[in-house]
Design an enzyme around this catalytic site. Structure first.
Site, mmCIF file in Angstrom:
data_model
loop_
_atom_site.group_PDB
_atom_site.id
_atom_site.type_symbol
_atom_site.label_atom_id
_atom_site.label_comp_id
_atom_site.label_asym_id
_atom_site.label_seq_id
_atom_site.Cartn_x
_atom_site.Cartn_y
_atom_site.Cartn_z
ATOM 1 C CB SER A 109 -6.611 70.498 18.523
ATOM 2 O OG SER A 109 -6.795 69.451 17.594
ATOM 3 C CE LYS A 153 -3.426 69.823 15.200
ATOM 4 N NZ LYS A 153 -4.010 70.207 16.508
#
Length: 289
Positions: A51, A112
């Protein structure tokens, strides 16, 4: 005299015996010190997903510092505390920081990038990110060939038509790189494989005490854009803006990276290290530098 010698011998045997209680106390304090350091100062982190490509690859090992944003209920190494509002010595992340975040439902750690801060208006149209009504600056850098290995497989379901071979015949994954620059002047590279369902969402105001998080691999990231749980009860994204209490620390630098080729045989371990990744800083580039 013989009696004295016997007593002396018995005393020496007593002193030379193992002090098991002392050994146990030493191990206890050592474990406590390690857990304290992991909880309050820094801890290692392993990248399990794609990701955050191209910044982070599966197999990267990195250092996460715990203190930049203060301490909260997710700070301890083991997430055993219930949700508690607020942070001790609280400080907001900056846009562009890479952070560790505890999933609001399943308590799994995600990694993230911070995109939106409290009060920001976030939206996305056609893959273009908007902050407070203005499009984030984007620069298309063209294709980048990432080396395919055991940890980077270039699955065609996620990267259609990206698998190829370079001039030397090695397998590579050709991904489109778009460099974003946020309003505070920090820049980082993202991957854009084309228009997907994740490339559009209506304006969302980030509430007080929350942040908006996204992965750099924009079309292959379970982040604030996706619901926290699926209809089947499986964890997906972060379910929108994330409480600042769920931030566990900031990613600092890569210590080493493995390509997935190692086995139980120690002779394979050295050859599984990826070159050129150790020591890479994970702080975004700044226009002021």
């Amino acid at each position: 005299m013989a009696e004295k010698l016997a007593l002396a011998s018995e005393s020496e045997e007593t002193r030379s015996g193992t002090d098991w209680w002392g050994e146990a106390r030493g191990i206890f304090w050592l474990v406590l010190a390690v857990l304290g350091f992991h909880s309050l100062a820094a801890k290692p982190f392993y990248i399990p997903s794609e990701s955050m490509m191209p910044s982070l690859l599966v197999g990267d090992r990195l250092v996460v510092s715990k203190y930049p944003y203060g301490y909260s209920y997710v700070t301890p190494t083991f997430h055993i505390l219930p949700f508690m509002q607020g942070r001790l010595f609280s400080s907001l992340p900056e846009r562009g920081d890479i952070v560790i975040v505890s999933h609001p439902v399943v308590r799994t750690d995600y990694i993230k990038r911070v995109i939106g801060l409290p009060g920001d208006l976030i939206e996305m149209h056609g893959g273009i990110l908007y902050l407070n009504g203005r499009p984030v600056q984007r620069e298309k850098l063209g294709l980048r060939a990432l080396k395919v290995d055991g940890n980077l497989t270039c699955d065609p379901r996620h990267y259609p038509d990206a698998l190829a071979r370079d001039a030397a015949g090695a397998r590579v994954c050709n991904v489109e790189i778009v460099r974003e620059t946020l309003p505070n002047g920090v820049s980082y590279d993202t991957i854009d494989i084309g228009l997907t369902s994740a490339d559009n969402f209506s304006p969302i105001r980030v509430p007080t005490g929350h942040v908006w998080l996204m992965g750099d691999n924009r079309d292959n990231s379970a982040d604030s854009r996706a619901p926290a749980m699926s209809a089947k009860g499986e964890s997906e994204g972060l379910g929108g803006p994330v409480p600042i209490e769920n931030i566990g620390g900031r990613a600092e630098f890569i210590t080493f990276s493995l390509d997935g080729s190692a086995s139980w045989n120690p002779l394979t371990w050295f050859g599984s290290f990826r070159s050129g990744r150790a020591g890479t800083s994970l702080h975004p580039d700044s226009a002021a530098q």
